[in-house]
Design a protein around this motif. Structure first.
Motif, PDB file in Angstrom:
ATOM      1  N   ALA A  67       0.829  -1.210   0.000  1.00  0.00           N
ATOM      2  CA  ALA A  67       0.000   0.000   0.000  1.00  0.00           C
ATOM      3  C   ALA A  67       0.862   1.258   0.000  1.00  0.00           C
ATOM      4  O   ALA A  67       0.568   2.225  -0.706  1.00  0.00           O
ATOM      5  N   MET A  68       1.942   1.241   0.771  1.00  0.00           N
ATOM      6  CA  MET A  68       2.827   2.406   0.800  1.00  0.00           C
ATOM      7  C   MET A  68       3.549   2.595  -0.531  1.00  0.00           C
ATOM      8  O   MET A  68       3.704   3.719  -1.003  1.00  0.00           O
ATOM      9  N   CYS A  72      -1.560   3.190  -2.135  1.00  0.00           N
ATOM     10  CA  CYS A  72      -2.867   2.578  -1.815  1.00  0.00           C
ATOM     11  C   CYS A  72      -3.687   2.257  -3.071  1.00  0.00           C
ATOM     12  O   CYS A  72      -4.911   2.305  -3.058  1.00  0.00           O
ATOM     13  N   GLU A  73      -3.008   1.907  -4.125  1.00  0.00           N
ATOM     14  CA  GLU A  73      -3.649   1.622  -5.409  1.00  0.00           C
ATOM     15  C   GLU A  73      -4.719   0.529  -5.320  1.00  0.00           C
ATOM     16  O   GLU A  73      -5.742   0.593  -5.987  1.00  0.00           O
ATOM     17  N   LYS A  74      -4.484  -0.490  -4.492  1.00  0.00           N
ATOM     18  CA  LYS A  74      -5.422  -1.603  -4.371  1.00  0.00           C
ATOM     19  C   LYS A  74      -6.402  -1.432  -3.214  1.00  0.00           C
ATOM     20  O   LYS A  74      -7.158  -2.338  -2.902  1.00  0.00           O
ATOM     21  N   GLY A  82      -9.499   5.423   5.684  1.00  0.00           N
ATOM     22  CA  GLY A  82      -8.928   4.939   6.940  1.00  0.00           C
ATOM     23  C   GLY A  82      -7.430   5.151   7.013  1.00  0.00           C
ATOM     24  O   GLY A  82      -6.899   5.554   8.049  1.00  0.00           O
ATOM     25  N   ALA A  83      -6.736   4.883   5.921  1.00  0.00           N
ATOM     26  CA  ALA A  83      -5.283   5.069   5.890  1.00  0.00           C
ATOM     27  C   ALA A  83      -4.924   6.524   6.152  1.00  0.00           C
ATOM     28  O   ALA A  83      -4.027   6.820   6.949  1.00  0.00           O
ATOM     29  N   ARG A  84      -5.644   7.423   5.512  1.00  0.00           N
ATOM     30  CA  ARG A  84      -5.379   8.854   5.720  1.00  0.00           C
ATOM     31  C   ARG A  84      -5.652   9.260   7.168  1.00  0.00           C
ATOM     32  O   ARG A  84      -4.877  10.003   7.767  1.00  0.00           O
ATOM     33  N   LYS A  85      -6.736   8.760   7.718  1.00  0.00           N
ATOM     34  CA  LYS A  85      -7.099   9.088   9.101  1.00  0.00           C
ATOM     35  C   LYS A  85      -6.040   8.574  10.075  1.00  0.00           C
ATOM     36  O   LYS A  85      -5.608   9.304  10.972  1.00  0.00           O
ATOM     37  N   VAL A  86      -5.625   7.332   9.902  1.00  0.00           N
ATOM     38  CA  VAL A  86      -4.651   6.730  10.811  1.00  0.00           C
ATOM     39  C   VAL A  86      -3.305   7.439  10.707  1.00  0.00           C
ATOM     40  O   VAL A  86      -2.700   7.799  11.724  1.00  0.00           O
ATOM     41  N   VAL A  87      -2.824   7.671   9.501  1.00  0.00           N
ATOM     42  CA  VAL A  87      -1.514   8.311   9.342  1.00  0.00           C
ATOM     43  C   VAL A  87      -1.549   9.736   9.881  1.00  0.00           C
ATOM     44  O   VAL A  87      -0.615  10.168  10.559  1.00  0.00           O
ATOM     45  N   LYS A  88      -2.625  10.460   9.618  1.00  0.00           N
ATOM     46  CA  LYS A  88      -2.745  11.815  10.161  1.00  0.00           C
ATOM     47  C   LYS A  88      -2.683  11.779  11.689  1.00  0.00           C
ATOM     48  O   LYS A  88      -1.967  12.569  12.308  1.00  0.00           O
ATOM     49  N   GLU A 116       3.012  10.407   0.316  1.00  0.00           N
ATOM     50  CA  GLU A 116       2.652  11.718   0.850  1.00  0.00           C
ATOM     51  C   GLU A 116       1.639  12.410  -0.074  1.00  0.00           C
ATOM     52  O   GLU A 116       0.722  13.072   0.407  1.00  0.00           O
ATOM     53  N   ALA A 117       1.789  12.250  -1.379  1.00  0.00           N
ATOM     54  CA  ALA A 117       0.815  12.809  -2.321  1.00  0.00           C
ATOM     55  C   ALA A 117      -0.551  12.129  -2.123  1.00  0.00           C
ATOM     56  O   ALA A 117      -1.593  12.793  -2.118  1.00  0.00           O
ATOM     57  N   PHE A 118      -0.541  10.816  -1.927  1.00  0.00           N
ATOM     58  CA  PHE A 118      -1.791  10.088  -1.656  1.00  0.00           C
ATOM     59  C   PHE A 118      -2.434  10.608  -0.372  1.00  0.00           C
ATOM     60  O   PHE A 118      -3.635  10.859  -0.321  1.00  0.00           O
ATOM     61  N   LEU A 119      -1.646  10.774   0.675  1.00  0.00           N
ATOM     62  CA  LEU A 119      -2.187  11.214   1.956  1.00  0.00           C
ATOM     63  C   LEU A 119      -2.770  12.627   1.880  1.00  0.00           C
ATOM     64  O   LEU A 119      -3.708  12.943   2.600  1.00  0.00           O
ATOM     65  N   ALA A 120      -2.256  13.446   0.990  1.00  0.00           N
ATOM     66  CA  ALA A 120      -2.731  14.823   0.848  1.00  0.00           C
ATOM     67  C   ALA A 120      -4.031  14.943   0.049  1.00  0.00           C
ATOM     68  O   ALA A 120      -4.720  15.966   0.139  1.00  0.00           O
TER      69      ALA A 120
END
Length: 123
Positions: A67-68, A72-74, A82-88, A116-120
């Motif tokens: 995923a990293m 998170c393509e898949k 959820g990934a964005r929430k957890v990492v934030k 980082e682009a995905f998370l933004a």
């Protein structure tokens, strides 16, 4: 005969392109985990091979590197959110956990720009 193989190859490629991680754990209560330091630490220890894993923790550990590296393509839509929430949360409240996870799964920051682009993003 060649056309038949070409069509088969295209169909197989499309099937692989649509591959997603399992959505079996998409409805897990992330707030409950993030709000409970003991529970959060147990998941982080699982991911970092420092402790036992629940079934959902094992699934996360098995997919986190991919995923990293693929932004998170898949991931399903729920997993992206959820990934964005957890990492934030980790970055803001538990930066040492985020640092340890990055060191384990992206030690040379090779994929940092991508995730980082995905998370933004907001999608």
């Amino acid at each position: 005969m060649m056309m038949k193989y070409f069509v088969l190859l295209v169909v197989a490629s499309l099937a692989l392109a649509e591959e997603k991680y399992t959505d079996k754990y998409d409805n897990i209560d992330l707030d409950e985990i993030l709000d409970n330091k003991r529970l959060l630490q147990a998941y982080v220890n699982c991911i970092l091979d420092k402790g036992k894993c629940t079934p959902e923790g094992k699934e996360l550990k098995d997919t986190i590197k991919d995923a990293m590296t693929t932004a998170c393509e898949k991931c399903t839509e729920q997993q992206r959110k959820g990934a964005r929430k957890v990492v934030k949360h980790l970055k803001e409240n538990e930066p040492e956990y985020w640092t340890q996870m990055k060191a384990r799964y992206d030690p040379g920051d090779k994929y940092q720009e991508s995730y980082e682009a995905f998370l933004a993003r907001d999608d």
